[in-house]
Write a protein that holds these residues in place. Structure first.
Motif, PDB file in Angstrom:
ATOM      1  N   ARG A   1       0.816  -1.221   0.000  1.00 23.82           N
ATOM      2  CA  ARG A   1       0.000   0.000   0.000  1.00 23.82           C
ATOM      3  C   ARG A   1       0.844   1.262   0.000  1.00 23.82           C
ATOM      4  N   SER A   2       2.070   1.199   0.480  1.00 20.85           N
ATOM      5  CA  SER A   2       2.953   2.368   0.454  1.00 20.85           C
ATOM      6  C   SER A   2       3.950   2.293  -0.693  1.00 20.85           C
ATOM      7  N   SER A   3       4.556   1.123  -0.860  1.00 19.93           N
ATOM      8  CA  SER A   3       5.611   0.977  -1.862  1.00 19.93           C
ATOM      9  C   SER A   3       5.086   0.756  -3.264  1.00 19.93           C
ATOM     10  N   GLY A   4       3.902   0.149  -3.385  1.00 20.21           N
ATOM     11  CA  GLY A   4       3.384  -0.214  -4.698  1.00 20.21           C
ATOM     12  C   GLY A   4       4.065  -1.449  -5.274  1.00 20.21           C
ATOM     13  N   GLU A   5       4.993  -2.026  -4.532  1.00 21.63           N
ATOM     14  CA  GLU A   5       5.740  -3.210  -4.977  1.00 21.63           C
ATOM     15  C   GLU A   5       4.895  -4.470  -4.821  1.00 21.63           C
ATOM     16  N   PRO A   6       5.117  -5.466  -5.688  1.00 16.06           N
ATOM     17  CA  PRO A   6       4.384  -6.729  -5.533  1.00 16.06           C
ATOM     18  C   PRO A   6       4.782  -7.421  -4.229  1.00 16.06           C
ATOM     19  N   ARG A   7       3.795  -7.979  -3.566  1.00 15.19           N
ATOM     20  CA  ARG A   7       3.989  -8.728  -2.328  1.00 15.19           C
ATOM     21  C   ARG A   7       3.270 -10.060  -2.472  1.00 15.19           C
ATOM     22  N   TYR A   8       3.757 -11.063  -1.757  1.00 16.20           N
ATOM     23  CA  TYR A   8       3.201 -12.410  -1.868  1.00 16.20           C
ATOM     24  C   TYR A   8       2.908 -12.961  -0.484  1.00 16.20           C
ATOM     25  N   VAL A   9       1.809 -13.719  -0.399  1.00 19.09           N
ATOM     26  CA  VAL A   9       1.476 -14.420   0.828  1.00 19.09           C
ATOM     27  C   VAL A   9       0.743 -15.698   0.436  1.00 19.09           C
ATOM     28  N   VAL A  10       1.001 -16.773   1.171  1.00 20.51           N
ATOM     29  CA  VAL A  10       0.285 -18.033   0.976  1.00 20.51           C
ATOM     30  C   VAL A  10      -0.686 -18.179   2.137  1.00 20.51           C
TER      31      VAL A  10
ATOM     32  N   ARG B   1      -4.587  -6.315  11.392  1.00 19.26           N
ATOM     33  CA  ARG B   1      -3.319  -5.605  11.196  1.00 19.26           C
ATOM     34  C   ARG B   1      -2.358  -6.395  10.307  1.00 19.26           C
ATOM     35  N   SER B   2      -2.793  -7.543   9.795  1.00 17.44           N
ATOM     36  CA  SER B   2      -1.963  -8.319   8.870  1.00 17.44           C
ATOM     37  C   SER B   2      -1.626  -7.446   7.669  1.00 17.44           C
ATOM     38  N   GLN B   3      -0.388  -7.472   7.271  1.00 16.59           N
ATOM     39  CA  GLN B   3       0.049  -6.612   6.163  1.00 16.59           C
ATOM     40  C   GLN B   3      -0.700  -6.920   4.876  1.00 16.59           C
ATOM     41  N   TRP B   4      -0.863  -8.208   4.557  1.00 15.40           N
ATOM     42  CA  TRP B   4      -1.550  -8.531   3.301  1.00 15.40           C
ATOM     43  C   TRP B   4      -2.980  -8.016   3.333  1.00 15.40           C
ATOM     44  N   TYR B   5      -3.641  -8.122   4.484  1.00 15.88           N
ATOM     45  CA  TYR B   5      -5.024  -7.668   4.598  1.00 15.88           C
ATOM     46  C   TYR B   5      -5.109  -6.155   4.424  1.00 15.88           C
ATOM     47  N   ARG B   6      -4.219  -5.442   5.052  1.00 17.65           N
ATOM     48  CA  ARG B   6      -4.201  -3.978   4.915  1.00 17.65           C
ATOM     49  C   ARG B   6      -3.913  -3.579   3.464  1.00 17.65           C
ATOM     50  N   ASN B   7      -3.048  -4.349   2.815  1.00 10.56           N
ATOM     51  CA  ASN B   7      -2.733  -4.049   1.413  1.00 10.56           C
ATOM     52  C   ASN B   7      -3.936  -4.282   0.499  1.00 10.56           C
ATOM     53  N   VAL B   8      -4.663  -5.379   0.687  1.00 14.27           N
ATOM     54  CA  VAL B   8      -5.808  -5.637  -0.204  1.00 14.27           C
ATOM     55  C   VAL B   8      -6.985  -4.726   0.108  1.00 14.27           C
ATOM     56  N   GLN B   9      -7.033  -4.168   1.308  1.00 15.57           N
ATOM     57  CA  GLN B   9      -8.044  -3.146   1.583  1.00 15.57           C
ATOM     58  C   GLN B   9      -7.731  -1.887   0.781  1.00 15.57           C
ATOM     59  N   ALA B  10      -6.447  -1.557   0.686  1.00 14.50           N
ATOM     60  CA  ALA B  10      -6.039  -0.364  -0.062  1.00 14.50           C
ATOM     61  C   ALA B  10      -6.154  -0.579  -1.567  1.00 14.50           C
ATOM     62  N   GLU B  11      -5.841  -1.792  -2.028  1.00 16.73           N
ATOM     63  CA  GLU B  11      -5.908  -2.116  -3.462  1.00 16.73           C
ATOM     64  C   GLU B  11      -6.454  -3.526  -3.606  1.00 16.73           C
ATOM     65  N   PRO B  12      -7.765  -3.658  -3.845  1.00 18.83           N
ATOM     66  CA  PRO B  12      -8.394  -4.983  -3.873  1.00 18.83           C
ATOM     67  C   PRO B  12      -8.141  -5.790  -5.150  1.00 18.83           C
ATOM     68  N   ARG B  13      -7.538  -5.196  -6.159  1.00 19.79           N
ATOM     69  CA  ARG B  13      -7.222  -5.966  -7.368  1.00 19.79           C
ATOM     70  C   ARG B  13      -5.910  -6.703  -7.134  1.00 19.79           C
ATOM     71  N   LEU B  14      -5.923  -8.010  -7.404  1.00 21.36           N
ATOM     72  CA  LEU B  14      -4.754  -8.829  -7.130  1.00 21.36           C
ATOM     73  C   LEU B  14      -4.706 -10.031  -8.045  1.00 21.36           C
ATOM     74  N   LEU B  15      -3.678 -10.832  -7.861  1.00 21.32           N
ATOM     75  CA  LEU B  15      -3.531 -12.088  -8.613  1.00 21.32           C
ATOM     76  C   LEU B  15      -3.565 -13.239  -7.614  1.00 21.32           C
ATOM     77  N   VAL B  16      -4.226 -14.333  -8.022  1.00 16.71           N
ATOM     78  CA  VAL B  16      -4.365 -15.508  -7.158  1.00 16.71           C
ATOM     79  C   VAL B  16      -3.882 -16.734  -7.914  1.00 16.71           C
ATOM     80  N   SER B  17      -3.083 -17.536  -7.242  1.00 19.50           N
ATOM     81  CA  SER B  17      -2.701 -18.851  -7.756  1.00 19.50           C
ATOM     82  C   SER B  17      -3.286 -19.877  -6.798  1.00 19.50           C
ATOM     83  N   VAL B  18      -4.165 -20.727  -7.340  1.00 20.12           N
ATOM     84  CA  VAL B  18      -4.813 -21.744  -6.508  1.00 20.12           C
ATOM     85  C   VAL B  18      -5.087 -22.965  -7.381  1.00 20.12           C
ATOM     86  N   GLY B  19      -4.785 -24.147  -6.844  1.00 20.03           N
ATOM     87  CA  GLY B  19      -4.946 -25.361  -7.640  1.00 20.03           C
ATOM     88  C   GLY B  19      -4.075 -25.277  -8.887  1.00 20.03           C
ATOM     89  N   ARG B  20      -4.681 -25.515 -10.049  1.00 20.15           N
ATOM     90  CA  ARG B  20      -3.932 -25.439 -11.313  1.00 20.15           C
ATOM     91  C   ARG B  20      -3.944 -24.042 -11.925  1.00 20.15           C
TER      92      ARG B  20
END
Length: 156
Positions: A41-50, A71-90
């Protein structure tokens, strides 16, 4: 702090499954885990979490929980920018949009997870209650499950 909570707070442990997904081997998790690529949310850099998948209400919807709280960082980030990429299954790098569920819907999802996955729930519950029970008391909320952020990811 319980063992599961200590491990989830350990950066090396929490980040260890990322290499599996980045190598294209996320399907080995059998759809029980997913990798979220979000923007800082501050850096604009890609971040990853499983994260663990707690529900799959439709083929294009996946539900996850901010197990370490709002207060989880990933949660705060997706609140600020809800568009993301998901890898799940295939599926790899599927475009998605994150929406936080209402407290009632989130609590109902957690209750359903309790019944459907009693083994994993025994490990997850102490992690959640460690922070959620005090937060619920602070907010005057009698049901601690209502303060747990539950996020629906709609795959596009």
């Amino acid at each position: 702090m319980g063992l599961a909570s200590r491990l989830l707070h350990a950066r090396w442990f929490a980040r260890s499954p990322i290499w599996l997904f980045r190598a294209g081997l996320g399907s080995l998790a059998g759809g029980r885990l997913l990798m979220l690529q979000h923007r800082g949310r501050s850096s604009g850099e890609p971040r990853y979490v499983v994260l663990e998948v707690v529900d799959r209400p439709a083929p294009d919807r996946v539900v996850v929980v901010a197990g370490l709280g709002p207060r989880s960082q990933w949660y705060r980030n997706v609140q600020a920018e809800p568009r993301l990429l998901v890898s799940v299954g295939r599926r790899r790098d599927a475009r998605a949009r994150a929406t936080t569920m209402t407290p009632d819907d989130g609590a109902a999802t957690l209750q359903a997870y309790t019944s459907a996955h009693p083994g994993p729930w025994r490990a997850l519950r102490p992690v959640l209650t460690e922070w959620a029970e005090p937060l619920a008391r602070e907010r005057g909320e009698p049901n601690w499950r209502r303060v747990v952020p539950v996020v629906e990811l709609r795959l596009l």
